[in-house]
Scaffold this active site. Sequence first.
Site, PDB file in Angstrom:
ATOM      1  N   HIS A  60       0.816  -1.208   0.000  1.00  8.62           N
ATOM      2  CA  HIS A  60       0.000   0.000   0.000  1.00  8.62           C
ATOM      3  C   HIS A  60       0.854   1.264   0.000  1.00  8.62           C
ATOM      4  O   HIS A  60       2.051   1.214   0.238  1.00  8.62           O
ATOM      5  CB  HIS A  60      -0.991   0.014   1.172  1.00  8.62           C
ATOM      6  CG  HIS A  60      -0.355   0.022   2.518  1.00  8.62           C
ATOM      7  ND1 HIS A  60       0.109  -1.119   3.137  1.00  8.62           N
ATOM      8  CD2 HIS A  60      -0.095   1.041   3.378  1.00  8.62           C
ATOM      9  CE1 HIS A  60       0.607  -0.798   4.322  1.00  8.62           C
ATOM     10  NE2 HIS A  60       0.508   0.507   4.494  1.00  8.62           N
ATOM     11  N   HIS A  62       0.938   5.505   1.217  1.00  6.46           N
ATOM     12  CA  HIS A  62       0.424   6.587   2.067  1.00  6.46           C
ATOM     13  C   HIS A  62       0.955   7.914   1.547  1.00  6.46           C
ATOM     14  O   HIS A  62       2.150   8.035   1.271  1.00  6.46           O
ATOM     15  CB  HIS A  62       0.925   6.449   3.514  1.00  6.46           C
ATOM     16  CG  HIS A  62       0.210   5.433   4.314  1.00  6.46           C
ATOM     17  ND1 HIS A  62      -0.850   5.746   5.121  1.00  6.46           N
ATOM     18  CD2 HIS A  62       0.407   4.102   4.441  1.00  6.46           C
ATOM     19  CE1 HIS A  62      -1.274   4.641   5.726  1.00  6.46           C
ATOM     20  NE2 HIS A  62      -0.520   3.630   5.317  1.00  6.46           N
ATOM     21  N   TYR A 126       3.189   8.725  11.396  1.00  6.48           N
ATOM     22  CA  TYR A 126       2.569   7.465  10.998  1.00  6.48           C
ATOM     23  C   TYR A 126       3.016   7.061   9.593  1.00  6.48           C
ATOM     24  O   TYR A 126       3.388   5.914   9.355  1.00  6.48           O
ATOM     25  CB  TYR A 126       1.050   7.605  11.062  1.00  6.48           C
ATOM     26  CG  TYR A 126       0.302   6.374  10.628  1.00  6.48           C
ATOM     27  CD1 TYR A 126       0.227   5.255  11.454  1.00  6.48           C
ATOM     28  CD2 TYR A 126      -0.333   6.322   9.393  1.00  6.48           C
ATOM     29  CE1 TYR A 126      -0.455   4.122  11.064  1.00  6.48           C
ATOM     30  CE2 TYR A 126      -1.017   5.185   8.988  1.00  6.48           C
ATOM     31  CZ  TYR A 126      -1.074   4.100   9.826  1.00  6.48           C
ATOM     32  OH  TYR A 126      -1.749   2.976   9.423  1.00  6.48           O
ATOM     33  N   GLN A 130       5.923   3.623   8.285  1.00  2.00           N
ATOM     34  CA  GLN A 130       5.214   2.519   7.648  1.00  2.00           C
ATOM     35  C   GLN A 130       5.986   1.213   7.621  1.00  2.00           C
ATOM     36  O   GLN A 130       5.419   0.168   7.836  1.00  2.00           O
ATOM     37  CB  GLN A 130       4.802   2.892   6.212  1.00  2.00           C
ATOM     38  CG  GLN A 130       3.543   3.687   6.162  1.00  2.00           C
ATOM     39  CD  GLN A 130       2.409   2.973   6.855  1.00  2.00           C
ATOM     40  OE1 GLN A 130       1.943   1.928   6.425  1.00  2.00           O
ATOM     41  NE2 GLN A 130       1.929   3.519   7.970  1.00  2.00           N
TER      42      GLN A 130
END
Length: 133
Positions: A60, A62, A126, A130
Site C-alpha cells: 500500500h 500513504h 505514521y 510505515q
Amino acid sequence: MEVTYGRGYVYSIQYHIVWCVKYRHKIITEQVENRLKEILHKIADDNEFQILECNTDKDHVHLLINCSPQHYIPDMIKALKGVSARLLMKEYGEGLKKKLWGGHLWNPSYFVATVSENTEEQIRKYIQNQKKK
C-alpha cells in the site's frame, strides 16, 4: 500547517490518502517504490499540488498532500493511481504481471481523511514509520 493566500481567499487544505495494491499482493520492492515516488511527485507538480509525505509498505501507499480549494479529490487520486499504474506496468510489467492478473496494479478503492493542525504531526510520523512495524 502552511496557510496559503489566494486571490480573495485564504486556505490550508491537507489530506491523508491511502490506497492498496490489487489483491494486497506485496509487490512494492525498493526499486518499484523509488520509481513510484518519482512518478507521484511528477504528477503532483504537473497538477499543482504538493506531496508533503510519501511512504509505502509492500502492499500500500500513504500520502500527505497539500492542495488548493480548486483541487477535486477524485481527480487527484485518479491521476496519481492511473498514471503511476500505467508507467509502472510499462516499466516493470513482466515482474508485476506474474503476481497480478487482469492488468490492474491498484485496488479501485482508496481512503482519504482531512488533516488538521492538531493531527498533522501524528499523521506525518505514521506515514514515515510505515516499514517499521
